[in-house]
Design a protein around this motif. Structure first.
Motif, PDB file in Angstrom:
ATOM      1  N   LYS A   1       8.507  20.430 -21.801  1.00  0.00           N
ATOM      2  CA  LYS A   1       8.966  20.865 -23.166  1.00  0.00           C
ATOM      3  C   LYS A   1       9.863  22.011 -23.042  1.00  0.00           C
ATOM      4  O   LYS A   1      10.842  21.975 -24.134  1.00  0.00           O
ATOM      5  CB  LYS A   1       7.667  21.519 -23.694  1.00  0.00           C
ATOM      6  N   ALA A   2       9.968  22.803 -22.235  1.00  0.00           N
ATOM      7  CA  ALA A   2      10.874  23.794 -22.093  1.00  0.00           C
ATOM      8  C   ALA A   2      12.188  23.083 -21.787  1.00  0.00           C
ATOM      9  O   ALA A   2      13.165  23.695 -22.470  1.00  0.00           O
ATOM     10  CB  ALA A   2      10.511  25.011 -21.023  1.00  0.00           C
TER      11      ALA A   2
ATOM     12  N   PHE B   1      10.076  28.521 -21.794  1.00  0.00           N
ATOM     13  CA  PHE B   1       8.780  28.191 -20.714  1.00  0.00           C
ATOM     14  C   PHE B   1       7.544  29.103 -20.989  1.00  0.00           C
ATOM     15  O   PHE B   1       6.539  28.493 -21.349  1.00  0.00           O
ATOM     16  CB  PHE B   1       9.070  28.198 -19.360  1.00  0.00           C
TER      17      PHE B   1
ATOM     18  N   ALA C   1       6.341  27.000 -24.617  1.00  0.00           N
ATOM     19  CA  ALA C   1       5.762  25.917 -24.163  1.00  0.00           C
ATOM     20  C   ALA C   1       4.287  26.070 -23.282  1.00  0.00           C
ATOM     21  O   ALA C   1       3.544  25.423 -23.671  1.00  0.00           O
ATOM     22  CB  ALA C   1       6.548  25.167 -23.050  1.00  0.00           C
ATOM     23  N   LEU C   2       4.304  27.121 -22.356  1.00  0.00           N
ATOM     24  CA  LEU C   2       3.056  27.026 -21.328  1.00  0.00           C
ATOM     25  C   LEU C   2       1.829  27.464 -22.422  1.00  0.00           C
ATOM     26  O   LEU C   2       0.773  26.808 -21.765  1.00  0.00           O
ATOM     27  CB  LEU C   2       3.381  28.396 -20.536  1.00  0.00           C
TER      28      LEU C   2
ATOM     29  N   ASP D   1       4.096  19.633 -18.185  1.00  0.00           N
ATOM     30  CA  ASP D   1       4.121  19.521 -19.195  1.00  0.00           C
ATOM     31  C   ASP D   1       4.632  20.634 -19.865  1.00  0.00           C
ATOM     32  O   ASP D   1       5.809  20.538 -20.711  1.00  0.00           O
ATOM     33  CB  ASP D   1       2.598  19.460 -20.093  1.00  0.00           C
ATOM     34  N   ALA D   2       4.488  21.973 -19.562  1.00  0.00           N
ATOM     35  CA  ALA D   2       5.303  22.902 -19.992  1.00  0.00           C
ATOM     36  C   ALA D   2       6.862  22.939 -19.585  1.00  0.00           C
ATOM     37  O   ALA D   2       7.696  23.057 -20.205  1.00  0.00           O
ATOM     38  CB  ALA D   2       4.800  24.325 -19.540  1.00  0.00           C
ATOM     39  N   TYR D   3       6.989  22.420 -18.242  1.00  0.00           N
ATOM     40  CA  TYR D   3       8.355  22.417 -17.949  1.00  0.00           C
ATOM     41  C   TYR D   3       9.119  21.497 -18.802  1.00  0.00           C
ATOM     42  O   TYR D   3      10.382  21.752 -19.356  1.00  0.00           O
ATOM     43  CB  TYR D   3       8.358  21.916 -16.575  1.00  0.00           C
TER      44      TYR D   3
ATOM     45  N   LYS E   1       0.713  26.314 -24.818  1.00  0.00           N
ATOM     46  CA  LYS E   1       0.145  25.211 -25.526  1.00  0.00           C
ATOM     47  C   LYS E   1       0.160  24.009 -24.706  1.00  0.00           C
ATOM     48  O   LYS E   1      -0.040  22.850 -25.096  1.00  0.00           O
ATOM     49  CB  LYS E   1       0.949  24.796 -26.774  1.00  0.00           C
ATOM     50  N   ALA E   2       0.463  24.108 -23.446  1.00  0.00           N
ATOM     51  CA  ALA E   2       0.762  22.968 -22.481  1.00  0.00           C
ATOM     52  C   ALA E   2      -0.488  22.624 -21.705  1.00  0.00           C
ATOM     53  O   ALA E   2      -1.604  23.235 -21.839  1.00  0.00           O
ATOM     54  CB  ALA E   2       1.617  23.464 -21.492  1.00  0.00           C
TER      55      ALA E   2
END
Length: 223
Positions: free
Chosen positions: A115-116, A98, A102-103, A111-113, A105-106
């Motif tokens: 991807k994570a 996360f 992810a975060l 969106d970050a969640y 580039k989110a």
């Protein structure tokens, strides 16, 4: 008590009690319950909140934290452990996925969640492959080997955060520095938005006097 090993600031233990055991070198701190955290955040007067809990059984905190102006993200479901805790690791699986992967580039916390969540599933599947035994073939995502991160939001907080991220994206790249724990620490990760920049507002404090990082019109705390 039947406590899970503690790393960094805290770890949820005894899933029925929904508590975080707090541990800092040289300090004896009482556990923090889901109810106490929920009440403290409500009493803080912060209108819009993003709360991220990285711990085993962290999903058990959602019921006490949810409201229309709060986004809650947890590293695991209420009945699952979170993985990747080891002395040689800078991050847990959730923290690495996360905060580190992810975060930065989110386009949003949601969106970050997403991807994570995908990354964590891949890593946990990899662990399962390495440790596979004859009776574990064909294990599904709903297997005990998966932490199953959770997210709880509402249309109100989604709409507010959408405007907030647009404001962050329009902020000059070098105008603000990112708050949060130093990169690579066991306590979590660095919170970074588009281009790694977030405005910071100081002064607010959370449960038992711990600081909350104010991000423009949104306040964020990571446990």
């Amino acid at each position: 008590r039947d406590r899970s090993p503690s790393r960094g600031l805290g770890d949820v233990y005894k899933r029925q009690e929904r508590e975080i055991t707090l541990g800092l070198t040289g300090m004896d701190l009482p556990p923090l319950s889901a109810r106490e955290l929920g009440e403290a955040l409500k009493e803080s007067g912060i209108r819009w909140k993003v709360v991220v809990i990285s711990a085993c059984y962290a999903g058990g905190f959602i019921d006490d934290l949810r409201d229309s102006r709060t986004l809650v993200i947890t590293a695991s479901r209420h009945d699952r452990r979170s993985f990747g805790c080891a002395d040689e690791n800078d991050f847990t699986y959730f923290g690495r996925a996360f905060f580190k992967e992810a975060l930065p580039k989110a386009a949003s916390f949601q969106d970050a969640y997403a991807k994570a969540d995908r990354l964590i599933t891949e890593w946990e599947d990899g662990d399962a492959q390495k440790n596979r035994t004859s009776d574990s073939a064909g294990a599904s995502k709903d297997d005990e080997r998966h932490s199953l991160p959770q997210m709880e939001d509402s249309p109100a907080i989604r709409n507010h955060l959408k405007k907030w991220w647009a404001q962050i994206a329009a902020t000059p790249k070098n105008a603000h520095s990112a708050p949060g724990p130093a990169a690579g620490t066991a306590g979590g990760g660095r919170l970074v938005g588009p281009a790694g920049q977030l405005p910071r507002r100081r002064g607010r404090r959370g449960p038992r006097g711990r600081p909350l990082c104010g991000l423009g019109p949104v306040s964020y705390t990571h446990l």
